[in-house]
Write an enzyme that holds these catalytic residues in place. Structure first.
Site, short mmCIF file in Angstrom:
data_model
loop_
_atom_site.label_atom_id
_atom_site.label_comp_id
_atom_site.label_asym_id
_atom_site.label_seq_id
_atom_site.Cartn_x
_atom_site.Cartn_y
_atom_site.Cartn_z
N SER A 208 29.86 44.18 37.47
CA SER A 208 30.37 45.19 36.47
C SER A 208 29.47 45.49 35.26
CB SER A 208 31.80 44.60 36.03
OG SER A 208 31.82 43.59 35.34
N LYS B 194 29.68 34.47 43.58
CA LYS B 194 30.93 35.06 44.17
C LYS B 194 30.25 36.39 45.12
CE LYS B 194 33.60 38.13 41.18
NZ LYS B 194 33.57 39.38 41.71
N GLU C 233 32.10 39.84 47.41
CA GLU C 233 33.15 40.67 47.77
C GLU C 233 33.33 40.65 49.40
OE1 GLU C 233 32.99 44.63 46.16
OE2 GLU C 233 32.75 43.90 44.19
N GLU D 66 41.99 41.49 43.05
CA GLU D 66 41.88 42.67 42.16
C GLU D 66 42.87 43.77 42.47
OE1 GLU D 66 37.90 43.65 40.97
OE2 GLU D 66 38.57 45.64 40.09
N ASP E 5 27.73 36.95 40.23
CA ASP E 5 28.09 37.92 41.39
C ASP E 5 26.90 38.07 42.30
OD1 ASP E 5 30.81 38.52 41.41
OD2 ASP E 5 30.32 40.44 40.48
#
Ligand code: KIV
Ligand code: NA
Length: 275
Positions: free
Chosen positions: A45, A113, A115, A182, A83
């Site tokens: 982000s 991390k 996704e 999320e 991330d």
């Protein structure tokens, strides 16, 4: 000395005291948050929050490494999770290992991390078996903005909620030590939290999760617009704007710098101010 929290420490908190996560992208943020948080997330982000991109897609591995290293240097208590950025891991387990091992070696972080769910399970397993703790991330996965079409919440119908449950199950079975959930309804978050043997970390996923994470700039009031799931704990943006306005005013009025900001120079005669 202080022993930094590890991925297994976070894993062991399943069903216990809520786990506190917050993003940190740089040293001052890490210094502020370290003692209060169980983990600091160097989230991609940062591409939107710090660099002004519309999505996280342009974020590079080098950006994540530079910010991740700063956060590790400025913290000592919280687990630091970095991330994997878009494009650095989707190709397959070996590409993911190359990216993740660079992050671990060059930042000193304790976990990464990534996704995705079912289609990422093999990759999660490959990393975990080779010594890289992985946090999963399901539900709204912002790196998929271009296939999703928007940042709307996920899992509001049976097809999507069942897909999210299968995704979480897949990455957890593959060895993820925790999973970020999320932007999903409470029903979905509750089912996952009940079913998963590892902690669920919610963002826009209600109070039922085993822990929570927010973007620091969102909760501090530094972003002009925030999602519904953010609580703004401060309005640092307006405090900062007011400070900058007063600085500009003082420079224009020659009331800054003051004598207290000026190095003493005993023999020097002040010239007459010209009119
Ligand atoms: O990049 C990020 O900040 C994240 C969290 C919001 C979960 O992935
Ligand atoms: Na992210």
């Amino acid at each position: 000395g202080v022993r930094r929290l590890t991925a297994p420490d976070i894993r062991a908190r399943k069903g216990g005291a809520p786990i506190v996560g917050l993003t940190a992208y740089h040293a001052p943020a890490a210094r502020l948050a370290d003692e209060h948080c169980d983990f600091l997330l160097v989230g991609d982000s940062l591409g939107m929050v710090l660099y002004g991109y519309d999505t996280t897609v342009p974020v590079t591995l080098d950006m994540m490494i530079a910010h991740g290293a700063a956060v590790v240097r400025a913290s000592r208590h919280a687990l630091v999770v970095v991330d994997l950025p878009f494009g650095s891991y989707e190709e397959g387990p070996q590409a993911a290992f190359r990216a993740a091992s660079r992050i671990m070696k060059e930042t000193g972080c304790g976990a990464v991390k990534l996704e995705g769910g079912c289609h990422m399970a093999a990759t999660v397993g490959y990393l975990v078996e080779r010594g890289i703790p992985v946090m999963g991330h399901v539900g709204l996965t912002p790196q998929s903005i271009n296939t999703f079409g928007s940042f709307r919440p996920r899992g509001r119908d049976d097809i999507e909620s069942e897909a999210i449950a299968a995704d979480a199950e897949a990455v957890v079975s593959a060895g993820a030590f925790a999973v970020v959930v999320e932007a999903v309804p409470v029903r979905v978050a509750a089912a996952l939290t009940r079913a998963m043997p590892v902690p669920t970390i919610g963002i826009g996923a209600s109070v039922v999760c085993d822990g929570q994470i927010l973007v620091m700039e969102d909760m501090l009031g530094l972003m002009p617009r925030v999602p519904k799931f953010v609580r703004r704990y401060a309005e640092i943006g307006s405090v900062a704007a007011d400070a900058i306005a007063r600085y500009a005013h003082d420079v224009r009025n020659r009331t800054f710098p003051g004598v207290e900001n000026t190095y003493a120079d005993p023999g020097f005669e002040e010239p007459e101010a010209s009119a």
